[in-house]
Design an enzyme around this catalytic site. Structure first.
Site, PDB file in Angstrom:
ATOM      1  N   HIS A 216       0.797  -1.232   0.000  1.00 32.70           N
ATOM      2  CA  HIS A 216       0.000   0.000   0.000  1.00 32.70           C
ATOM      3  C   HIS A 216       0.825   1.276   0.000  1.00 32.70           C
ATOM      4  O   HIS A 216       0.265   2.377   0.005  1.00 32.70           O
ATOM      5  CB  HIS A 216      -0.954   0.027   1.206  1.00 32.70           C
ATOM      6  CG  HIS A 216      -0.249   0.229   2.518  1.00 32.70           C
ATOM      7  ND1 HIS A 216       0.274  -0.823   3.236  1.00 32.70           N
ATOM      8  CD2 HIS A 216       0.029   1.333   3.241  1.00 32.70           C
ATOM      9  CE1 HIS A 216       0.827  -0.368   4.345  1.00 32.70           C
ATOM     10  NE2 HIS A 216       0.701   0.946   4.371  1.00 32.70           N
TER      11      HIS A 216
HETATM   12  C1  UD1 Z   1      -2.257   5.556   5.768  1.00 32.13           C
HETATM   13  C2  UD1 Z   1      -0.966   6.107   6.344  1.00 32.13           C
HETATM   14  C3  UD1 Z   1       0.151   5.092   6.202  1.00 32.13           C
HETATM   15  C4  UD1 Z   1      -0.257   3.753   6.790  1.00 32.13           C
HETATM   16  C5  UD1 Z   1      -1.585   3.297   6.197  1.00 32.13           C
HETATM   17  C6  UD1 Z   1      -2.036   2.060   6.914  1.00 32.13           C
HETATM   18  C7  UD1 Z   1      -0.705   8.537   6.180  1.00 32.13           C
HETATM   19  C8  UD1 Z   1      -0.039   9.651   5.458  1.00 32.13           C
HETATM   20  N1  UD1 Z   1      -0.559   7.325   5.657  1.00 32.13           N
HETATM   21  O1  UD1 Z   1      -2.046   5.373   4.370  1.00 32.13           O
HETATM   22  O2  UD1 Z   1       1.303   5.552   6.876  1.00 32.13           O
HETATM   23  O3  UD1 Z   1       0.749   2.813   6.524  1.00 32.13           O
HETATM   24  O4  UD1 Z   1      -2.579   4.317   6.390  1.00 32.13           O
HETATM   25  O5  UD1 Z   1      -2.982   1.340   6.227  1.00 32.13           O
HETATM   26  O6  UD1 Z   1      -1.331   8.766   7.185  1.00 32.13           O
HETATM   27  N2  UD1 Z   1      -9.430   4.456   1.659  1.00 32.13           N
HETATM   28  C9  UD1 Z   1     -10.604   3.751   1.591  1.00 32.13           C
HETATM   29  N3  UD1 Z   1     -11.182   3.333   2.758  1.00 32.13           N
HETATM   30  C10 UD1 Z   1     -10.652   3.595   3.977  1.00 32.13           C
HETATM   31  C11 UD1 Z   1      -9.467   4.316   4.027  1.00 32.13           C
HETATM   32  C12 UD1 Z   1      -8.854   4.735   2.873  1.00 32.13           C
HETATM   33  O7  UD1 Z   1     -11.135   3.492   0.508  1.00 32.13           O
HETATM   34  O8  UD1 Z   1     -11.244   3.179   5.003  1.00 32.13           O
HETATM   35  C13 UD1 Z   1      -8.783   4.866   0.399  1.00 32.13           C
HETATM   36  C14 UD1 Z   1      -9.164   6.260  -0.067  1.00 32.13           C
HETATM   37  O9  UD1 Z   1      -9.217   6.255  -1.445  1.00 32.13           O
HETATM   38  C15 UD1 Z   1      -7.974   7.086   0.377  1.00 32.13           C
HETATM   39  C16 UD1 Z   1      -6.816   6.110   0.241  1.00 32.13           C
HETATM   40  O10 UD1 Z   1      -7.363   4.851   0.592  1.00 32.13           O
HETATM   41  O11 UD1 Z   1      -7.778   8.236  -0.398  1.00 32.13           O
HETATM   42  C17 UD1 Z   1      -5.635   6.432   1.136  1.00 32.13           C
HETATM   43  O12 UD1 Z   1      -6.048   6.563   2.500  1.00 32.13           O
HETATM   44  P1  UD1 Z   1      -5.165   7.453   3.519  1.00 32.13           P
HETATM   45  O13 UD1 Z   1      -5.660   7.281   4.896  1.00 32.13           O
HETATM   46  O14 UD1 Z   1      -5.028   8.844   3.010  1.00 32.13           O
HETATM   47  O15 UD1 Z   1      -3.722   6.847   3.399  1.00 32.13           O
HETATM   48  P2  UD1 Z   1      -3.256   5.324   3.359  1.00 32.13           P
HETATM   49  O16 UD1 Z   1      -2.650   5.077   2.030  1.00 32.13           O
HETATM   50  O17 UD1 Z   1      -4.344   4.452   3.838  1.00 32.13           O
HETATM   51  N1  UDP Z   2      -3.518  -6.024   8.634  1.00 36.52           N
HETATM   52  C1  UDP Z   2      -4.801  -6.536   8.707  1.00 36.52           C
HETATM   53  N2  UDP Z   2      -5.461  -6.860   7.558  1.00 36.52           N
HETATM   54  C2  UDP Z   2      -4.902  -6.718   6.324  1.00 36.52           C
HETATM   55  C3  UDP Z   2      -3.585  -6.188   6.254  1.00 36.52           C
HETATM   56  C4  UDP Z   2      -2.924  -5.835   7.418  1.00 36.52           C
HETATM   57  O1  UDP Z   2      -5.336  -6.714   9.806  1.00 36.52           O
HETATM   58  O2  UDP Z   2      -5.554  -7.059   5.318  1.00 36.52           O
HETATM   59  C5  UDP Z   2      -2.824  -5.642   9.888  1.00 36.52           C
HETATM   60  C6  UDP Z   2      -1.407  -6.163  10.065  1.00 36.52           C
HETATM   61  O3  UDP Z   2      -1.399  -7.445  10.612  1.00 36.52           O
HETATM   62  C7  UDP Z   2      -0.810  -5.123  11.000  1.00 36.52           C
HETATM   63  C8  UDP Z   2      -1.491  -3.840  10.565  1.00 36.52           C
HETATM   64  O4  UDP Z   2      -2.672  -4.233   9.872  1.00 36.52           O
HETATM   65  O5  UDP Z   2      -1.183  -5.404  12.348  1.00 36.52           O
HETATM   66  C9  UDP Z   2      -0.562  -3.083   9.641  1.00 36.52           C
HETATM   67  O6  UDP Z   2      -1.240  -2.092   8.977  1.00 36.52           O
HETATM   68  P1  UDP Z   2      -0.785  -1.494   7.583  1.00 36.52           P
HETATM   69  O7  UDP Z   2       0.062  -2.471   6.846  1.00 36.52           O
HETATM   70  O8  UDP Z   2      -2.019  -0.999   6.927  1.00 36.52           O
HETATM   71  O9  UDP Z   2       0.051  -0.206   8.015  1.00 36.52           O
HETATM   72  P2  UDP Z   2       1.604   0.038   8.336  1.00 36.52           P
HETATM   73  O10 UDP Z   2       2.009  -0.899   9.419  1.00 36.52           O
HETATM   74  O11 UDP Z   2       2.363  -0.145   7.069  1.00 36.52           O
HETATM   75  O12 UDP Z   2       1.640   1.464   8.755  1.00 36.52           O
END
Ligand code: UD1
Ligand code: UDP
Length: 373
Positions: A216
């Protein structure tokens, strides 16, 4: 326009307020909330709404015993500026109304940065859980968020010794820094007996041998040309072994457009809840990822982790774990080695990182309780 008041010290309540918003926050907060509850500390959980799909948010509350959020700010998605601004406006209102004694922020997401900024300007003390991690890659939004949050925090809770070193190098007063272990690993160890691979295999009809993938990071999923290259590489790997990939919403459209699911041995799933996901990881021959948390979880589960990134803020998962940084061209060869039983070839797997023992939440609660008296 009204100017925001700073809070007089005597207005502080005894309440500790946890700020959570994105998937990894929930996994880290659960043991801290539980440990503070054991001590009878008054607390509230503020959900910013950065993540909002059931599978990115509510499922973690159901599975991990987290109390329902006291409030959900419903901030949602947007550009960095839009999202951070909306987070700050919502959090400022909330903090002025609640006047917490401490604000606790987790990890490196935009909700973390926004809460630390708002609290600091209102003179509310901030504790940062997972302080001091550094990728030294300022193109990552998380690196910006971590550095600023650490500078604003009154308490920095570090998960590894090198994090303590980074904070010292940046001039953070050692008195503010506490090496406490890793609350994400507290959660993993607390639920270990729920990760039943055989049950998941029959429920999801998983193949005997498979890889788990989850990607992601913007650097991997935002540029269609990079996504197309990764898809071609994953298809090459899938010629030899099945790949099961719960797809983060950020990359879904790009991976679909590039035809990832068109290979008969690639299975795309919705994001999984925590218990199913960690079980899927536990049963995998190896994991291909760019997730921060997954690098740590595979270290404890002993599952080889191929991290598709040029750097990691969690080098302890390489020196004390199963993690290895890779570029996509290395994937087919490394996967073949792992499937042949040759491990990661050259990576030494020693003891787990210090204090990753399931007690980090209690250590954090002990420090906080001493600050609150
Ligand atoms: C965010 C964090 C990242 C973390 C990740 C965990 C920031 C800058 N980034 O990234 O560090 O590793 O979360 O998963 O805070 N979206 C959905 N449904 C949701 C949430 C998001 O569809 O419930 C989609 C939307 O299109 C959104 C995109 O995902 O624009 C990105 O979501 P966002 O929270 O901005 O950043 P992540 O890439 O999820
Ligand atoms: N995770 C989850 N379901 C998924 C993918 C990840 O429950 O489909 C959990 C994973 O085990 C870990 C956390 O989400 O505990 C990590 O989140 P993510 O990878 O979104 O964020 P990051 O750690 O990179 O910030």
């Amino acid at each position: 326009m009204a100017s925001a008041p700073s809070r007089p010290a005597e207005a502080a309540t005894a309440e500790v307020v946890h700020i959570v918003g994105a998937r990894p926050n929930f996994v880290k907060a659960a043991p801290v909330v539980a440990a503070l509850a054991e001590r009878g500390v008054q607390q509230a959980v503020v959900h910013t709404g950065q993540h909002y799909d059931d599978r990115m948010s509510a499922v973690f509350f159901r599975e991990l015993g987290l109390p329902r959020p006291d409030v959900d700010l419903g901030v949602g998605s947007g550009s960095h500026a839009e999202q951070t601004a909306a987070l700050m406006v919502g959090l400022e209102r909330e903090f002025i109304e609640r006047s917490p004694g401490f604000v606790i922020v987790y990890g490196d997401v935009n909700s973390t940065l926004a809460a630390a900024l708002v609290a600091a300007k209102l003179h509310i003390p901030v504790a940062h859980v997972e302080a001091g991690l550094r990728s030294f890659d300022m193109t990552m939004p998380e690196e910006v968020n971590r550095r600023v949050t650490d500078q604003l925090s009154d308490l920095c809770f570090a998960t590894s010794p090198e994090a303590v070193g980074h904070l010292a190098n940046e001039g953070v007063d050692v008195e503010r820094v506490h090496l406490v272990g890793n609350p994400m690993i507290d959660t993993l160890l607390a639920h270990l007996d729920r990760f039943d691979v055989d049950a998941l295999r029959s429920r999801l009809d998983l193949p005997g041998t498979y890889l788990t993938a989850t990607l992601h990071r913007p650097a991997n999923v935002d540029d269609p040309a990079i996504v197309a290259r990764l898809v071609a590489r994953l298809h090459e790997v899938a010629d030899d072994v099945d790949i099961v990939m719960p797809v983060h919403p950020r990359g879904r459209a790009a991976f679909e457009a590039a035809g990832l699911g068109r290979h008969e041995r690639v299975r795309l799933l919705e994001p999984l809840g925590y218990i199913d996901f960690v079980t899927l990881v536990r049963g995998a021959a190896a994991v291909v990822t760019d997730s921060g948390g997954v690098q740590e979880e595979t270290t404890i589960l002993g599952v080889p982790c191929l991290t598709l990134r040029p750097n990691t803020e969690r080098p302890v998962t390489i020196t004390h774990g199963t993690n290895r940084l890779v570029v996509d061209s290395e994937l087919p060869g490394l996967v073949a080695k792992i499937l042949a039983g040759d491990g990661l070839g050259g990576t030494s797997i020693s003891d787990v990182p210090p204090l990753w023992d399931g007690q980090a939440g209690r250590r954090i609660a002990a420090v906080l309780a001493s600050e609150l008296v």
